[in-house]
Write an enzyme that holds these catalytic residues in place. Structure first.
Site, PDB file in Angstrom:
ATOM      1  N   HIS A   1      10.747  88.255  11.774  1.00  0.00           N
ATOM      2  CA  HIS A   1      12.426  88.533  10.728  1.00  0.00           C
ATOM      3  C   HIS A   1      12.969  88.917  12.783  1.00  0.00           C
ATOM      4  O   HIS A   1      13.890  89.096  12.933  1.00  0.00           O
ATOM      5  CB  HIS A   1      13.168  89.065  10.640  1.00  0.00           C
ATOM      6  CG  HIS A   1      14.664  88.289  10.189  1.00  0.00           C
ATOM      7  ND1 HIS A   1      15.274  87.793  10.990  1.00  0.00           N
ATOM      8  CD2 HIS A   1      16.053  88.299   9.304  1.00  0.00           C
ATOM      9  CE1 HIS A   1      16.723  87.941  11.305  1.00  0.00           C
ATOM     10  NE2 HIS A   1      17.118  88.027   9.640  1.00  0.00           N
TER      11      HIS A   1
ATOM     12  N   ASP B   1      11.320  66.375   8.499  1.00  0.00           N
ATOM     13  CA  ASP B   1      10.677  65.079   7.903  1.00  0.00           C
ATOM     14  C   ASP B   1       8.898  64.799   9.162  1.00  0.00           C
ATOM     15  O   ASP B   1       9.161  65.090  10.229  1.00  0.00           O
ATOM     16  CB  ASP B   1      11.319  63.480   7.240  1.00  0.00           C
ATOM     17  CG  ASP B   1      10.394  62.812   7.496  1.00  0.00           C
ATOM     18  OD1 ASP B   1       9.158  63.444   7.171  1.00  0.00           O
ATOM     19  OD2 ASP B   1      10.965  61.546   7.571  1.00  0.00           O
TER      20      ASP B   1
END
Length: 444
Positions: free
Chosen positions: A162, A387
């Site tokens: 992060h 996807d």
């Protein structure tokens, strides 16, 4: 299915993936927007897919990763410091690259079993780098991926450092990786990698190892649970498009003079803040804080492009007495949130940066405020469009890291449109009350 069955996860192999082409060496200074997160944990994402031909999928993902890392090569590097002690991302062709683990769950575990709304602690074995501080990026990869085979699909568990990137950059990377795996020869939107365009102040930090991180983060990493850290429960509350529209229209039905219409985010945030405050049964005089980790790409001067790669978020805090929040109509809380967000302009951002640079403080992941409701992620992230070539994810969630009492993750609902999934972590007693709150659940 009993949750303990999910813990039968066997890691079959561990490899590393580098950019497909040699890129030489590069260094990129971490800036004021990045550095405070060194004391957070790696940011985990959990994506669940249906699919067969697991071995074939793994090879396809690795091949696509090698290509996408040619643009996002910083994720294949490590944290380092220059001669002055300023943190940076370092990459060279001799580094290991991204860690990729291949694993298998018990044979009977299928996709449907993981669609149950259990707490993420149940799924911990499906995620890499649990309770690993971002500061560890000095010694380990900045991205780890675990691909776990299920009876009828797979789990992709990711852990991103992060201190290197925020949510916008995370999903930019994920969608780019998916784009390559679907057959594109190049990504449509390359990352903008020069962080110093957003802030070029050089800040020296005397951090060398995890013990230099904030106490709260260290105690969590060590598994310590103190009296101030009661057990948490997590739940996903799914708000349909019609429920979201109703929350927003109800809030905007009584406009007061001079106020702008409340956005979907402001409306839902007020709805959550008020409900959690009720569930906690705070005393009227107790302060409650609403915190949003806001994207500042369009707020800084000059504005940064959407494809800016790094952290370009800041926490915006709004506080009031619990009694005031509850006694007033919802517009009261919404006004507070709206004003705080509007006031956080380029001047406010610059002042916050200057204050931090004059006295650098590494945040612990719980430093979001008293009795807080803290919102991360965003329903604008197109998480259900990731996807890779065998279909959209069945479920997308945040992992176990960086959770505390009052942490909220917002994701678009899988049903699409304006539906939103609200993933909340709360102390068990408050969660029990929230689950029965008809006003919050939008039940008559």
């Amino acid at each position: 299915m009993a949750p303990h069955k999910l813990l039968k996860v066997e890691v079959l192999s561990k490899t590393h993936v580098k950019p497909k082409k040699p890129l030489g060496r590069s260094e990129c200074q971490l800036v004021t927007f990045d550095l405070p997160y060194l004391g957070f944990f790696y940011n985990q994402k959990f994506l669940l897919y249906k699919g067969s031909n697991f071995d074939e999928i793994v090879e396809k993902l690795k091949a696509g990763l090698g290509i996408v890392l040619e643009e996002f090569y910083q994720l294949a590097g490590k944290l380092g410091k220059d001669a002055d002690g300023v943190f940076r991302v370092e990459y060279d062709d001799h580094m290991d690259g991204v860690e990729v683990m291949v694993a298998a769950a018990a044979e009977e575990v299928g996709v449907a079993d993981l669609m149950e709304e259990m707490g993420m602690a149940t799924f911990k074995e499906l995620l890499p780098y649990n309770d690993i501080l971002n500061l560890e990026g000095l010694h380990r990869p900045l991205l780890a991926v675990q691909l776990t085979k299920l009876r009828d699909g797979l789990v992709m568990g990711c852990a991103f450092n992060h201190a290197v990137l925020d949510g916008t950059s995370t999903w930019h990377f994920m969608s780019s990786w998916a784009e390559i795996c679907r057959g594109s020869h190049s990504i449509s939107v390359p990352p903008f990698l020069d962080r110093t365009k957003a802030r070029d102040t050089r800040v020296k930090l005397n951090l060398e190892k995890p013990s230099d991180a904030p106490e709260k983060a260290k105690s969590a990493e060590n598994g310590d649970v103190t009296k101030s850290d009661p057990p948490l429960q997590e739940k996903i509350f799914r708000f349909s498009e019609s429920a979201i529209d109703q929350i927003k229209s109800n809030l905007n039905s009584n406009p007061s003079n001079g106020t702008k219409p409340f956005s979907t985010f402001q409306s839902l945030s007020t709805h959550i803040w008020r409900a959690v405050t009720r569930a906690r049964q705070l005393k009227p005089e107790e302060i409650t804080v609403f915190t949003v980790f806001a994207d500042c790409r369009k707020r800084v001067d000059p504005p940064m492009p959407e494809n800016y790669f790094g952290n370009l978020i800041q926490a915006i805090f709004t506080g009031t007495a619990a009694g005031l929040l509850s006694a007033h109509p919802p517009e009261f809380g919404a006004n507070l949130i709206q004003k705080s967000i509007e006031m956080h302009d380029s001047k406010a951002i610059n002042e916050r940066n200057k204050d931090w640079e004059s006295n650098p403080k590494i945040f612990a992941y719980k430093d979001a405020g008293t009795n807080c409701v803290a919102v991360g992620s965003s329903p604008r992230f197109k998480v259900y469009e990731v996807d890779f070539g065998w279909g959209k994810p069945e479920s997308v969630r945040s992992g176990t890291n960086n959770r505390f009492d009052g942490m909220v993750y917002l994701y678009p609902g899988k049903s699409g449109g304006r539906s939103i999934d609200v993933e909340i972590s709360l102390e068990a007693g408050a969660m029990e009350k929230l689950e029965k709150d008809k006003e919050f659940l939008m039940e008559a």
